[in-house]
Design a protein around this motif. Structure first.
Motif, short mmCIF file in Angstrom:
data_model
loop_
_atom_site.label_atom_id
_atom_site.label_comp_id
_atom_site.label_asym_id
_atom_site.label_seq_id
_atom_site.Cartn_x
_atom_site.Cartn_y
_atom_site.Cartn_z
N ARG A 161 -29.04 -15.46 25.23
CA ARG A 161 -29.89 -14.50 24.22
C ARG A 161 -30.91 -15.25 23.48
O ARG A 161 -30.42 -16.53 23.11
CB ARG A 161 -28.49 -13.88 23.37
CG ARG A 161 -29.23 -13.02 22.00
CD ARG A 161 -28.10 -12.75 20.96
NE ARG A 161 -28.85 -12.20 19.89
CZ ARG A 161 -28.39 -10.65 19.93
NH1 ARG A 161 -27.55 -10.33 20.60
NH2 ARG A 161 -28.77 -10.03 18.92
N ALA A 203 -32.92 -3.89 21.18
CA ALA A 203 -32.86 -3.25 22.63
C ALA A 203 -33.97 -2.25 22.83
O ALA A 203 -34.32 -1.70 21.95
CB ALA A 203 -31.62 -2.67 22.99
N GLY A 209 -37.37 -8.10 23.15
CA GLY A 209 -36.21 -7.47 23.80
C GLY A 209 -36.24 -7.31 25.35
O GLY A 209 -35.33 -6.70 25.84
N VAL A 257 -35.70 -8.62 29.04
CA VAL A 257 -34.86 -9.24 29.79
C VAL A 257 -35.83 -10.14 31.01
O VAL A 257 -36.15 -9.68 31.80
CB VAL A 257 -33.68 -8.59 30.74
CG1 VAL A 257 -33.01 -9.29 31.57
CG2 VAL A 257 -32.70 -7.78 29.63
N SER A 299 -26.90 -7.73 31.23
CA SER A 299 -27.79 -8.10 30.19
C SER A 299 -28.27 -6.76 29.58
O SER A 299 -28.31 -6.64 28.32
CB SER A 299 -28.87 -8.94 30.66
OG SER A 299 -28.48 -10.16 31.03
N GLN A 333 -27.18 -5.29 25.79
CA GLN A 333 -28.21 -5.24 24.85
C GLN A 333 -27.87 -3.75 24.09
O GLN A 333 -28.45 -3.69 22.88
CB GLN A 333 -29.63 -4.99 25.60
CG GLN A 333 -30.14 -6.37 25.80
CD GLN A 333 -31.86 -6.43 26.41
OE1 GLN A 333 -31.88 -5.30 27.20
NE2 GLN A 333 -32.50 -7.09 25.75
N GLY A 377 -28.36 -5.85 21.18
CA GLY A 377 -29.57 -6.26 20.97
C GLY A 377 -30.16 -7.65 21.54
O GLY A 377 -29.47 -8.38 22.32
N SER A 380 -33.39 -10.17 22.98
CA SER A 380 -34.11 -10.73 24.25
C SER A 380 -33.04 -11.41 24.94
O SER A 380 -32.37 -12.36 24.35
CB SER A 380 -35.43 -11.17 24.09
OG SER A 380 -36.26 -10.60 23.26
N ARG A 381 -33.05 -11.48 26.37
CA ARG A 381 -32.23 -12.15 27.15
C ARG A 381 -33.00 -12.92 28.47
O ARG A 381 -33.67 -12.58 28.90
CB ARG A 381 -31.14 -11.14 27.91
CG ARG A 381 -30.52 -10.14 26.73
CD ARG A 381 -29.52 -11.01 25.97
NE ARG A 381 -29.06 -10.06 24.69
CZ ARG A 381 -27.73 -9.80 24.88
NH1 ARG A 381 -26.96 -10.14 25.87
NH2 ARG A 381 -27.46 -9.01 24.14
#
Length: 474
Positions: free
Chosen positions: A202, A208, A316, A318, A383, A387, A391, A393-394
């Motif tokens: 994360r 998200a 947010g 991925v 992921s 989210q 939530g 960003s991944r």
């Protein structure tokens, strides 16, 4: 299926263990009943089954929780058919374009005898071929047969490890064939063994991103080439994602490879070194949910495409990063280029799968590529699902060399435990091939092995011509 293998894999992806009962297996045997599909000394069949199983389960979960329902929606059942899996894992070999078999390995991409060992080279792309020949001091006269003889003569008098470093320094691709023990003792093998099979991080606390519309999939920017990355994005396209592949107009790509992995996608050219190309990319990024990269680690950083910078400009998002050897900071080779065939050679797989003559061998499929592709797609889907409630960003990371370590040291061979009555119907790859018209010609191709109850039966579009689409979202 050895449920322990894929259940451990599902747990590594952060999946709900209660969903394990959703998976069912359809096994296949050879016509004479002598063995299963994807035969090998190493448990390749279990790698293929497990990666497809978790990918299908992640897809079913995403569909239920994020696209059509919510947190309490039941996740559909998942089917894993050995026949579909085995056919898809050699999709590039099964492909036919107007009846023509595609080109696979170039004449200079092969094993070579050296002074005291074996060497594996990769020269499918013109620039890699040129760098290999330059490092060896062999002029390119265009005659592949004569060139192969000249290269063989040069390599017969040099140590594989010396050639490995010389070719790398020239920007080419060659690795010495090592035993499993030699690779485990190598600084890169040791570093890779310490990595998680799939890294999932994360990056921040961003909310998200909403999907484009109810019932739709995410928008995916695909900056990958060859097999592993394109397999991941081909799978996301099957599952409803709007996948836009971005290539540089200055890098050659195999049209045949594109025909195999381009299903469901659109394809555009952007020069990220130009002001207009960067502007177009930033506009695309502003509406993207996922960015998948598969170039040499660090190669895109100069364009501001590191995971942290992408998340900074698109909170947010991925980001999924694919590498051959583990990525920057992971051992001395982490930032090097690489391909499935080279990882098999360096990691000891080629020795394990060697022939009776003592020469190196290969797996029955580019299993590191395909398996890592399905793993990467599964991690992206997991992921996106996580989210919805958490939530952030991944960042997702996977490496061919880490998948090789999993195959060699962490997967068990299920054939030693399976009861004879597990055997299913005989395997005929024709059962898992389809025909589709396309701008590239009439395609005979493998169907996707990723299947769940109520899921898509095929891709919404055939592959088009590389770079033929506008760099815009639909």
């Amino acid at each position: 299926m050895d449920q322990r293998s894929w259940a451990r894999l599902w747990a590594a992806l952060g999946g709900d263990p209660d969903l394990s009962e959703r998976v069912r297996l359809v096994p296949r045997t050879s016509p004479d009943g002598a063995g299963g599909v994807l035969p090998a000394r190493l448990p390749v069949r279990e790698l293929a089954r497990s990666t497809v199983a978790v990918c299908a389960l992640a897809a079913a979960e995403f569909e239920a929780r994020c696209v059509t329902g919510g947190a309490g929606t039941a996740v559909p059942g998942v089917g894993v058919d050995d026949g579909a899996v085995a056919t898809a894992f050699v999709s590039e070999r099964r492909l036919r374009i107007d009846g023509r078999a595609p080109a696979t390995f170039a004449p200079l991409s092969r094993f070579w005898r050296t002074d005291g060992g074996w060497l594996r080279t990769h020269a499918n792309y013109p620039h890699h071929r040129a760098r290999l020949l330059s490092a060896l001091g062999v002029p390119d006269d265009g005659d592949d047969e004569a060139l192969a003889a000249a290269v063989a003569a040069v390599l017969a008098e040099r140590r594989a490890e010396d050639v490995e470093e010389a070719v790398y320094a020239a920007g080419g691709l060659a690795v010495a064939v090592r035993t499993p023990g030699q690779w485990s003792a190598h600084p890169q093998g040791s570093a890779v063994a310490r990595l998680p099979l799939v890294g999932m991080e994360r990056l921040d606390d961003a909310p998200a991103l909403s999907l484009p519309s109810p019932g739709s999939g995410p928008r995916v920017l695909d900056l990958t080439r060859v097999i592993a990355g394109p397999v991941a994005t081909r799978t996301l396209a099957l599952l409803g994602a709007d996948v836009l592949r971005i290539d540089s107009p200055h890098l050659p790509e195999s049209a045949d490879a594109h025909a195999d992995t381009g299903f469901g996608k659109r394809s555009a050219l952007l020069d990220l070194a130009s002001r207009s190309g960067r502007a177009s990319f930033e506009e695309l990024l502003g509406k993207a949910h996922v960015v998948v990269t598969g170039y040499r680690p660090g190669a895109l950083d100069r364009f501001g495409l590191s995971a942290g910078e992408l998340a900074g400009r698109r909170p947010g998002v991925v980001v999924a990063e694919l590498s051959a050897w583990g990525g920057p900071g992971v051992g001395p080779w982490g930032g090097r280029r690489g391909f499935d065939s080279l990882v098999q050679a360096a990691s000891g797989i080629a020795v394990t799968e060697g022939g009776a003559d003592g020469g190196p061998g290969v797996l029955p499929a580019q299993a590191l590529d395909h398996g890592t592709g399905y793993l990467l797609a599964a991690a992206v889907l997991r992921s996106l699902t996580d989210q919805r409630s958490g939530g952030g960003s991944r960042l997702v990371r996977s490496a061919l060399a880490r998948t090789a370590h999993w195959l060699q040291h962490e997967l068990e061979d299920p054939q030693a435990r399976e009861e004879p009555d597990e055997a299913g119907e005989p395997y005929d790859p024709a059962d898992w091939l389809d025909e589709t018209g396309s701008p590239l010609g009439r395609l005979r191709h493998a169907v996707s092995p990723v299947a769940y109850d109520g899921g898509p039966g095929g891709w919404a579009r055939p592959p088009g011509r590389p770079g033929a689409d506008a760099p815009v979202w639909e």
